[in-house]
Design an enzyme around this catalytic site. Structure first.
Site, PDB file in Angstrom:
ATOM      1  N   CYS A  36     -30.867  20.914  29.397  1.00 41.75           N
ATOM      2  CA  CYS A  36     -32.034  20.371  29.609  1.00 41.75           C
ATOM      3  C   CYS A  36     -32.891  19.700  28.243  1.00 41.75           C
ATOM      4  O   CYS A  36     -34.009  19.087  28.332  1.00 41.75           O
ATOM      5  CB  CYS A  36     -32.996  21.669  30.104  1.00 41.75           C
ATOM      6  N   CYS A 107     -31.374  28.909  30.821  1.00 42.43           N
ATOM      7  CA  CYS A 107     -32.516  29.101  29.853  1.00 42.43           C
ATOM      8  C   CYS A 107     -32.716  30.406  29.155  1.00 42.43           C
ATOM      9  O   CYS A 107     -32.756  30.580  27.899  1.00 42.43           O
ATOM     10  CB  CYS A 107     -33.753  29.046  30.567  1.00 42.43           C
TER      11      CYS A 107
END
Ligand code: FES
Length: 226
Positions: A36, A107
């Site tokens: 990301c 994440c």
């Protein structure tokens, strides 16, 4: 579809613990996510006698899952020894948070890797570890690809046996991935993560990723030209 977070994730996101920088830190590390593009920095101070982490803080430019995992990781790391923190992994921290959506596992991988990198920096500074020389071989590639999470299952693509083959030809690497039961809709996300992860290897000039669907037919790259 809205992502559903556990109450603990929401608690750590709205009230994150140990945000900022440790004063007189004796180690620091920043890591970015190939998936990301977000970044995360940890600073820490370790007792040189006992190896206990006396203080640890983070700054995140990531999403709610990243902030919550980093926050939980600092809570667990504070008061633990360096050796204990080295055994942390993204899955166990995600469990402490009451679980994370599988599409958000990368994440928490970013948060745990960044914390472990700061620990490694501390060890290097104190002569307890050496700077690793990255070897351009299949073992290193597989090790790096363990950071790529299949969004459909939350597991990394190496342990899920999705890597069909890896071939290195001078500075070019070919990776073939078999999706198996994973829906084709995740193909581009996996292709992008694999490509960006391997592009961090300075010894490679080109990364070619081939993805096969459950019928072993190649899924061609979606260049977004619709
Ligand atoms: Fe980037 Fe979560 S989407 S860290």
């Amino acid at each position: 579809m809205a992502i559903k977070y556990s109450p603990t994730v929401i608690e750590h996101f709205t009230n994150p613990q140990n945000v900022g920088e440790v004063e007189n830190a004796d180690a620091e590390a920043t890591e970015g996510s190939p998936a990301c593009g977000d970044m995360l920095t940890f600073t820490l101070r370790v007792n040189p006698e006992t190896h206990v982490i006396e203080d640890v803080r983070f700054r995140s430019y990531g999403c709610a899952s990243n902030i919550s995992t980093a926050s939980m990781a600092t809570v667990l790391a504070k008061g633990s020894t360096v050796e204990e923190v080295k055994r942390f992994n993204a899955k166990t921290i995600a469990e402490k948070l009451g679980g994370l959506p599988s599409t958000k596992m990368h994440c928490s991988v970013l948060a745990v890797n960044a914390l472990k990198s700061a620990i490694k920096q501390w060890e290097i500074k104190h002569g307890l570890a050496e700077e690793e020389e990255i070897q351009c071989n299949e073992t290193t590639i597989k090790k790096l690809l363990k950071h790529v999470i299949n969004p459909a299952t939350g597991q990394n693509i190496v342990n899920s046996e999705m890597i069909n083959y890896i071939k290195i030809d001078n500075a070019k690497v070919f990776v073939e991935i078999y999706l198996g039961d994973t829906d084709d809709m995740y193909a581009e996300n996996i292709r992008e993560e694999v490509t960006e992860t391997l592009e961090t290897m300075k010894c490679l000039d080109e990364v070619v990723v081939r993805i096969l669907d459950r019928r072993k037919t190649e899924i061609k790259e979606d260049n977004g030209n619709h």
